[in-house]
Design a protein around this motif. Structure first.
Motif, PDB file in Angstrom:
ATOM      1  N   ALA A 101       0.826  -1.209   0.000  1.00 47.79           N
ATOM      2  CA  ALA A 101       0.000   0.000   0.000  1.00 47.79           C
ATOM      3  C   ALA A 101       0.857   1.255   0.000  1.00 47.79           C
ATOM      4  O   ALA A 101       0.573   2.225  -0.720  1.00 47.79           O
ATOM      5  N   TRP A 102       1.920   1.256   0.792  1.00 42.74           N
ATOM      6  CA  TRP A 102       2.804   2.416   0.844  1.00 42.74           C
ATOM      7  C   TRP A 102       3.499   2.627  -0.493  1.00 42.74           C
ATOM      8  O   TRP A 102       3.578   3.753  -0.991  1.00 42.74           O
ATOM      9  N   GLY A 103       4.003   1.546  -1.084  1.00 41.47           N
ATOM     10  CA  GLY A 103       4.681   1.663  -2.368  1.00 41.47           C
ATOM     11  C   GLY A 103       3.751   2.129  -3.476  1.00 41.47           C
ATOM     12  O   GLY A 103       4.108   2.997  -4.279  1.00 41.47           O
ATOM     13  N   MET A 104       2.539   1.584  -3.500  1.00 40.62           N
ATOM     14  CA  MET A 104       1.585   1.954  -4.548  1.00 40.62           C
ATOM     15  C   MET A 104       1.077   3.381  -4.372  1.00 40.62           C
ATOM     16  O   MET A 104       0.761   4.066  -5.358  1.00 40.62           O
ATOM     17  N   SER A 105       0.986   3.847  -3.132  1.00 39.64           N
ATOM     18  CA  SER A 105       0.494   5.205  -2.900  1.00 39.64           C
ATOM     19  C   SER A 105       1.534   6.258  -3.258  1.00 39.64           C
ATOM     20  O   SER A 105       1.202   7.437  -3.408  1.00 39.64           O
ATOM     21  N   ARG A 106       2.782   5.859  -3.373  1.00 38.49           N
ATOM     22  CA  ARG A 106       3.854   6.816  -3.657  1.00 38.49           C
ATOM     23  C   ARG A 106       4.319   6.773  -5.110  1.00 38.49           C
ATOM     24  O   ARG A 106       5.158   7.570  -5.507  1.00 38.49           O
ATOM     25  N   ARG A 107       3.791   5.858  -5.900  1.00 41.05           N
ATOM     26  CA  ARG A 107       4.267   5.721  -7.269  1.00 41.05           C
ATOM     27  C   ARG A 107       3.105   5.700  -8.262  1.00 41.05           C
ATOM     28  O   ARG A 107       2.040   5.173  -7.961  1.00 41.05           O
ATOM     29  N   HIS A 108       3.360   6.281  -9.419  1.00 40.09           N
ATOM     30  CA  HIS A 108       2.384   6.262 -10.507  1.00 40.09           C
ATOM     31  C   HIS A 108       3.096   5.699 -11.742  1.00 40.09           C
ATOM     32  O   HIS A 108       4.142   6.206 -12.157  1.00 40.09           O
ATOM     33  N   PHE A 109       2.538   4.643 -12.300  1.00 41.71           N
ATOM     34  CA  PHE A 109       3.170   4.005 -13.439  1.00 41.71           C
ATOM     35  C   PHE A 109       2.095   3.334 -14.293  1.00 41.71           C
ATOM     36  O   PHE A 109       0.968   3.107 -13.861  1.00 41.71           O
ATOM     37  N   ARG A 110       2.485   3.038 -15.509  1.00 40.78           N
ATOM     38  CA  ARG A 110       1.568   2.379 -16.430  1.00 40.78           C
ATOM     39  C   ARG A 110       1.267   0.963 -15.929  1.00 40.78           C
ATOM     40  O   ARG A 110       2.166   0.220 -15.557  1.00 40.78           O
ATOM     41  N   GLY A 111       0.000   0.613 -15.895  1.00 45.27           N
ATOM     42  CA  GLY A 111      -0.402  -0.700 -15.421  1.00 45.27           C
ATOM     43  C   GLY A 111      -0.713  -0.750 -13.933  1.00 45.27           C
ATOM     44  O   GLY A 111      -0.989  -1.821 -13.396  1.00 45.27           O
TER      45      GLY A 111
END
Length: 229
Positions: A35-45
């Motif tokens: 959750a922490w990693g996904m909330s801090r990054r924006h990427f295709r897919g």
């Protein structure tokens, strides 16, 4: 009630608590990191990956159990590796019950933690970085303290899901007394065999455990809220 063997009665309770405690710790760590990693990054897919994370939430538990059975079986490389590591198959062990609980609880923990991280004031995190704090220090001293309610809620959900998991656990851990028989599977077998009194006792046990956990958390939440006033 006199016909109940209390040793037999206690075994599923202790095993369920063991599985719930271990699985809730693992899923809190894995779900929190994701959750922490996904909330801090924006990427295709990213949307596809998040949908994959949440998939066990909508799949029938038996389907999840079947997939885990294929992935962890002796014919898969994962199962072969784990058998080489532990000198026996993970299937039909209490460890398999832990894995099943982690997988089915992950979407709940991930979603709750994602919401908690999204509510943290980003300006406070940026202020920490501006004075030289590392990402780990920002997470430890700013993000996690501000998201502690979500952290607590995530642990409760993970624990409760692990305590009540049935379908996937039955598929990969089975229902072996004193080895893999958890409270939900024990209740199911007791009902199937017509032992209503034993089923009621086990049902009362799982209700009391769940109620006790919620009571403790509510008391701590109220105490913290009163201290902040």
């Amino acid at each position: 009630m006199n016909s109940i063997n209390w040793t037999e009665f206690a075994s599923p309770i202790l095993l369920s608590l063991k599985v719930a405690v271990v699985s809730s710790i693992f899923v809190l760590l894995i779900g929190g990191i994701a959750a922490w990693g996904m909330s801090r990054r924006h990427f295709r897919g990213k949307t596809v990956l998040e949908a994959t994370f949440l998939l066990p939430l909508v799949l029938p538990p038996t389907v999840v159990g079947f997939i885990l059975l294929v992935l962890l079986g002796k014919k898969s490389w994962i199962g072969y590796w784990m058998e080489s590591l532990f000198n026996h198959s993970i299937i039909f062990t209490w460890g398999a019950a832990v894995i099943a609980s982690v997988v089915v609880a992950f979407p709940l923990v991930y979603q709750t933690m994602s919401t908690g991280f999204s509510l943290v004031n980003k300006d406070l995190e940026d202020a920490g970085r501006s004075i030289g704090a590392s990402e780990w220090q920002v997470l430890r001293y700013i993000t996690l303290p501000l998201a502690w309610r979500s952290l607590m809620a995530s642990y409760i959900l993970g624990f409760a899901r692990g305590l009540g998991e049935f379908g996937a656990t039955l598929m990969i851990a089975g229902n072996i007394p004193h080895k893999t028989q958890t409270l939900p599977t024990a209740i199911y077998i007791a009902v199937e065999s017509g032992n209503q009194s034993l089923a009621w006792c086990w049902a009362a046990a799982i209700i009391l455990i769940s109620f006790g956990l919620l009571f403790i958390v509510n008391q701590r939440t109220r105490r913290t809220a009163n201290n902040n006033e």
